[in-house]
Design an enzyme around this catalytic site. Structure first.
Site, mmCIF file in Angstrom:
data_model
loop_
_atom_site.group_PDB
_atom_site.id
_atom_site.type_symbol
_atom_site.label_atom_id
_atom_site.label_comp_id
_atom_site.label_asym_id
_atom_site.label_seq_id
_atom_site.Cartn_x
_atom_site.Cartn_y
_atom_site.Cartn_z
ATOM 1 N N THR A 57 -9.359 27.746 83.987
ATOM 2 C CA THR A 57 -9.864 26.466 83.498
ATOM 3 C C THR A 57 -9.295 26.149 82.128
ATOM 4 O O THR A 57 -9.183 24.981 81.742
ATOM 5 C CB THR A 57 -11.397 26.478 83.463
ATOM 6 N N TYR A 145 -12.462 40.278 87.048
ATOM 7 C CA TYR A 145 -12.548 38.981 87.704
ATOM 8 C C TYR A 145 -12.014 39.099 89.128
ATOM 9 O O TYR A 145 -10.829 39.335 89.343
ATOM 10 C CB TYR A 145 -11.730 37.961 86.908
ATOM 11 N N LYS A 173 -17.034 39.235 87.047
ATOM 12 C CA LYS A 173 -17.153 37.816 87.372
ATOM 13 C C LYS A 173 -16.782 37.699 88.841
ATOM 14 O O LYS A 173 -15.625 37.871 89.223
ATOM 15 C CB LYS A 173 -16.242 36.952 86.505
ATOM 16 N N VAL A 213 -20.576 32.659 84.813
ATOM 17 C CA VAL A 213 -19.428 32.170 84.060
ATOM 18 C C VAL A 213 -19.010 30.892 84.768
ATOM 19 O O VAL A 213 -18.469 30.934 85.875
ATOM 20 C CB VAL A 213 -18.263 33.181 84.034
#
Length: 323
Positions: A57, A145, A173, A213
């Site tokens: 992002t 992640y 995450k 998150v």
């Protein structure tokens, strides 16, 4: 009225609500550090316990080493110990990821987000060795992640258990969407677990996760923070009501996988950024897309500050994370 008894809160080494922050840019494509500091302060004031920088992002694939380091240093300066600043150190080149981790530590990050190596799709042994080598590059705590939809690779349960033997790994995450797997992995690893999908916060909390998150947390962090507090206190009905309130925003910012594009449109709509510029291959939201994002914010009551939950979240000091 509470629908169940309150349970002990899970471990939260990075807090409960974190935003995968966009990287503000000037119209000519330069990173706008002043805007980044202003946005970071707003996000923390709005209820975020942490900020994840240099992720997808944040357009990490199109920003360069010095830019990443400058962004981390600027945000750490802006928020101090009021929030956990977690820096992305993700690459399909292990040596590159190691350098990113080292730079992040030098710039003052409080933790690392290490994604599975994308595109190259190594074996589980290669994945394990990649993660460990990056973790060993610094003393920072690591959030793994797991996002097979983008990386083309999922972390196997046995690999999670091996990583859990390394003291630097403290959290995941989880963007697999697999809540049943999370139920088992939280128990197997002892890690803090964060939903990587905005719309799945409550299902993940139900199996023992720590928080989120998110992307829509750019604009509805107060609702997410209040939902987590309500869930912690056993008021699941209130948590559900808050989750339902933000559905239009979740859909608007995550639809089609263009999170960076739509998140910038959202923060521009709130006057938090002066433009919605991105670097190619991402292109900024069209006026029609930006209008749809604004309509979603209006539907969720984001512009009506009086209707938003009061933020009473207490931000834990960031630099030291319990292992």
């Amino acid at each position: 009225m509470a629908t169940s008894t309150a349970l002990a809160a899970p471990r939260r080494p990075f807090g409960a609500v974190l935003t995968a922050m966009v990287t503000p840019m000037t119209p000519d494509g330069e990173i706008d550090l002043d805007a980044a500091q202003s946005l970071a302060r707003h996000l923390v004031d709005d209820g975020n316990d942490g900020l994840v920088l240099n992720g997808t992002t944040g357009e990490a694939p199109t920003t360069h080493a010095q830019e990443k380091a400058d962004l981390i240093a600027a945000v750490v300066e802006a928020v101090g110990d009021r929030a956990h600043v977690v820096a992305g150190a993700g690459s399909n080149d292990t040596d590159h990821a190691v350098r990113m981790a080292e730079q992040a530590a030098d710039a003052g990050a409080h933790g690392l987000l290490v994604v599975t190596p994308y595109y190259s799709r190594p074996t589980q042994e290669g994945l394990y060795q990649h993660m460990v080598k990056v973790a060993d590059a610094t003393d920072l705590p690591v959030m793994v992640y797991d996002i097979p939809g983008r990386a083309g690779l999922r972390i196997a349960p046995a690999t999670y258990e091996r990583l859990a033997e390394h003291e630097s790994f403290v959290a995941s995450k989880d963007a697999t969407g697999d809540v049943a797997s999370a139920l088992k992995l939280i128990e197997a690893t002892g890690w803090a677990w964060y939903s990587g999908d905005d719309g799945l916060l409550l299902p993940f909390l139900a199996v023992g996760a720590s928080g989120i998150v998110g992307v829509s947390t750019h604009v509805v962090a107060p609702e997410y923070a209040a939902a987590v507090r309500a869930y912690d206190h056993g008021d699941h009905a209130a948590a559900l009501g808050l989750a339902r309130r933000v559905v239009p925003v979740v859909d608007a910012l995550n639809g089609g996988g263009a999170q960076a594009v739509m998140a910038k449109a959202a923060v521009e709509a709130l006057g938090l950024l002066g433009n919605r510029h991105l670097r190619l291959p991402n292109v900024q939201a069209t006026d029609a897309e930006a209008a749809a994002v604004r309509a979603a914010l209006e539907q969720a009551g984001v512009f009506d500050r009086a209707a938003r939950p009061q933020n009473t979240a207490q931000h834990e000091p960031a630099p030291e994370v319990a292992r």
